[in-house]
Design a protein around this motif. Structure first.
Motif, PDB file in Angstrom:
ATOM      1  N   GLU A 240     -80.715 106.212  89.367  1.00  0.00           N
ATOM      2  CA  GLU A 240     -79.784 104.691  89.570  1.00  0.00           C
ATOM      3  C   GLU A 240     -79.548 104.373  90.960  1.00  0.00           C
ATOM      4  O   GLU A 240     -78.976 103.282  91.217  1.00  0.00           O
ATOM      5  CB  GLU A 240     -78.231 105.295  89.089  1.00  0.00           C
ATOM      6  CG  GLU A 240     -77.674 106.387  89.824  1.00  0.00           C
ATOM      7  CD  GLU A 240     -77.866 107.904  88.973  1.00  0.00           C
ATOM      8  OE1 GLU A 240     -77.164 108.765  89.183  1.00  0.00           O
ATOM      9  OE2 GLU A 240     -79.080 107.782  88.346  1.00  0.00           O
ATOM     10  N   TRP A 241     -80.038 105.003  91.934  1.00  0.00           N
ATOM     11  CA  TRP A 241     -80.262 104.550  93.351  1.00  0.00           C
ATOM     12  C   TRP A 241     -81.404 103.320  93.326  1.00  0.00           C
ATOM     13  O   TRP A 241     -82.350 103.868  93.834  1.00  0.00           O
ATOM     14  CB  TRP A 241     -80.557 105.597  94.219  1.00  0.00           C
ATOM     15  CG  TRP A 241     -79.299 106.559  94.524  1.00  0.00           C
ATOM     16  CD1 TRP A 241     -78.249 106.602  93.697  1.00  0.00           C
ATOM     17  CD2 TRP A 241     -79.156 107.563  95.543  1.00  0.00           C
ATOM     18  NE1 TRP A 241     -77.626 107.704  93.825  1.00  0.00           N
ATOM     19  CE2 TRP A 241     -77.898 108.107  95.084  1.00  0.00           C
ATOM     20  CE3 TRP A 241     -79.869 108.243  96.481  1.00  0.00           C
ATOM     21  CZ2 TRP A 241     -77.396 109.204  95.778  1.00  0.00           C
ATOM     22  CZ3 TRP A 241     -79.578 109.067  97.194  1.00  0.00           C
ATOM     23  CH2 TRP A 241     -78.207 109.836  96.830  1.00  0.00           C
ATOM     24  N   ASP A 242     -80.812 102.292  93.015  1.00  0.00           N
ATOM     25  CA  ASP A 242     -82.120 101.180  92.969  1.00  0.00           C
ATOM     26  C   ASP A 242     -82.415 100.324  94.244  1.00  0.00           C
ATOM     27  O   ASP A 242     -83.261  99.597  94.068  1.00  0.00           O
ATOM     28  CB  ASP A 242     -81.506 100.039  91.992  1.00  0.00           C
ATOM     29  CG  ASP A 242     -80.199  99.413  92.478  1.00  0.00           C
ATOM     30  OD1 ASP A 242     -79.792  99.864  93.639  1.00  0.00           O
ATOM     31  OD2 ASP A 242     -79.555  98.834  91.650  1.00  0.00           O
ATOM     32  N   TRP A 243     -82.150 100.838  95.041  1.00  0.00           N
ATOM     33  CA  TRP A 243     -82.427 100.482  96.593  1.00  0.00           C
ATOM     34  C   TRP A 243     -83.651 101.238  96.978  1.00  0.00           C
ATOM     35  O   TRP A 243     -84.270 100.532  97.808  1.00  0.00           O
ATOM     36  CB  TRP A 243     -81.441 100.774  97.812  1.00  0.00           C
ATOM     37  CG  TRP A 243     -80.968 102.130  97.776  1.00  0.00           C
ATOM     38  CD1 TRP A 243     -79.870 102.474  97.314  1.00  0.00           C
ATOM     39  CD2 TRP A 243     -81.571 103.277  98.074  1.00  0.00           C
ATOM     40  NE1 TRP A 243     -79.587 104.028  97.296  1.00  0.00           N
ATOM     41  CE2 TRP A 243     -80.697 104.333  98.073  1.00  0.00           C
ATOM     42  CE3 TRP A 243     -82.628 103.562  99.061  1.00  0.00           C
ATOM     43  CZ2 TRP A 243     -80.914 105.645  98.621  1.00  0.00           C
ATOM     44  CZ3 TRP A 243     -83.258 104.736  99.321  1.00  0.00           C
ATOM     45  CH2 TRP A 243     -82.213 105.985  99.334  1.00  0.00           C
ATOM     46  N   GLN A 244     -84.147 102.026  96.482  1.00  0.00           N
ATOM     47  CA  GLN A 244     -85.649 102.792  96.444  1.00  0.00           C
ATOM     48  C   GLN A 244     -86.601 101.631  95.997  1.00  0.00           C
ATOM     49  O   GLN A 244     -86.692 100.771  95.505  1.00  0.00           O
ATOM     50  CB  GLN A 244     -85.556 104.092  95.460  1.00  0.00           C
ATOM     51  CG  GLN A 244     -84.655 105.110  95.581  1.00  0.00           C
ATOM     52  CD  GLN A 244     -84.927 106.024  94.419  1.00  0.00           C
ATOM     53  OE1 GLN A 244     -85.781 106.989  94.829  1.00  0.00           O
ATOM     54  NE2 GLN A 244     -84.092 106.293  93.698  1.00  0.00           N
ATOM     55  N   ALA A 245     -87.488 101.968  96.934  1.00  0.00           N
ATOM     56  CA  ALA A 245     -88.849 101.149  96.920  1.00  0.00           C
ATOM     57  C   ALA A 245     -89.631 101.413  95.466  1.00  0.00           C
ATOM     58  O   ALA A 245     -90.396 100.451  94.959  1.00  0.00           O
ATOM     59  CB  ALA A 245     -89.796 101.385  98.037  1.00  0.00           C
ATOM     60  N   ILE A 247     -88.767 103.566  91.967  1.00  0.00           N
ATOM     61  CA  ILE A 247     -87.824 104.332  90.909  1.00  0.00           C
ATOM     62  C   ILE A 247     -88.573 105.576  90.446  1.00  0.00           C
ATOM     63  O   ILE A 247     -89.578 105.193  89.862  1.00  0.00           O
ATOM     64  CB  ILE A 247     -87.379 103.472  89.898  1.00  0.00           C
ATOM     65  CG1 ILE A 247     -86.390 102.149  90.522  1.00  0.00           C
ATOM     66  CG2 ILE A 247     -86.189 104.226  89.148  1.00  0.00           C
ATOM     67  CD1 ILE A 247     -85.413 102.634  91.647  1.00  0.00           C
TER      68      ILE A 247
END
Length: 298
Positions: A240-245, A247
């Motif tokens: 759910e940490w969608d800021w990752q380059a 997923i």
């Protein structure tokens, strides 16, 4: 790993000792040459510890630089430096570089210093002066989870290698209380504690595949933190940490009542899980002291 068992310390000696003492898969002159080369490297490596460990305190210098003006010796040490010296001394004796008598004498000197060093809840400060063991306060007064984890591991290795030192090393490890560094709400360790500021670090050691798992393993075994801490560290960052380059992809599996996301990232068609800082040494280094594959198979 299906379950982490308390007091399941399955520790081994240093990497060079394992490589040099374990039989090779095949015989031949090339293997003998490789073993000889490894032992030569080990001998040169241990020469550093012989030359740059204070004879009175048994504390090893943090670094030595060769400059145009000569040799510059950084006469400070950390819990990790001390641990590497102790485990290297065990390995040096196992390899025949030094005698058992010398190894025990060297380690006894270090242990006596450790008993007298200033501590916080039994945990060691990040920097000490090697000449007298005083805390190097001009560099702060930090208590590091990862560095103390390595020192605990080094003490356990020494205690297992030499029965005559077991009582002293066990007492030091027992007194190293990791509970104040643990955040029960998150289920993870903080990076450490600043004694001067009276504050824990803002960050947690959230990633599993990195050095702090040594301290986690030992803290669980000691009963300082709950067993489910092992499952609350991230194998990857949460989906759910969608800021990752990228997923991570995977599935959730329940261990001891805890949902664990067993995911991975992909690089050039290869799946991987990340370490804290992205380096291989921090990912693989715990394997020197924890038989993770053998433990997992149980």
């Amino acid at each position: 790993m299906k379950k982490v068992k308390r007091f399941s310390f399955i520790l081994t000696f240093c990497l060079l000792a394992n490589l040099a003492l374990t039989p090779m898969a095949s015989a031949g002159d090339s293997n003998n040459g490789f073993r000889a080369e490894l032992k030569a490297i080990a001998y040169k490596t241990y020469t550093f510890f012989e030359d740059y460990t204070d004879q009175n305190t048994g504390l090893t210098y943090d670094e030595v630089r060769h400059t145009e003006n000569g040799i510059e010796e950084a006469k400070r040490t950390s819990p990790t430096n001390i641990a590497m010296y102790m485990m290297s001394t065990v390995s040096a004796q196992q390899l025949g570089i030094i005698s058992k008598k010398e190894a025990v004498q060297r380690l006894q000197t270090t242990i006596h210093s450790l008993e007298k060093l200033e501590k916080w809840n039994g945990l060691f400060y990040n920097w000490y002066n090697t000449d007298d063991g005083s805390v190097k306060k001009d560099w702060g007064q930090f208590i590091s989870q990862v560095d103390n984890g390595w020192l605990s591991a080094g003490l356990i290795v020494v205690g297992q290698a030499y029965e005559e030192l077991h009582g002293e090393t066990s007492k030091l490890v027992k007194n190293m209380n990791y509970t104040p560094l643990y955040d029960p709400e998150v289920g993870q360790f903080r990076g450490g504690y600043d004694v001067a500021k009276g504050a824990l670090t803002d960050h947690h050691y959230g990633m599993f595949y990195t050095e702090p798992r040594v301290g986690s393993y030992i803290a669980i075994g000691k009963g300082d933190v709950p067993q489910d801490h092992w499952w609350k560290m991230y194998r990857t960052l949460p989906q759910e940490w969608d800021w990752q380059a990228q997923i991570p992809q995977g599935k959730s599996v329940k261990y001891d009542g805890v949902d664990v996301f067993e995911g991975s990232y992909v690089y050039k068609d290869k799946k991987f899980v990340p370490s804290w800082g992205g380096s291989m040494f921090e990912a693989l280094m715990p394997g020197m002291v924890i038989k993770e594959k053998e433990t997992e198979q149980r």
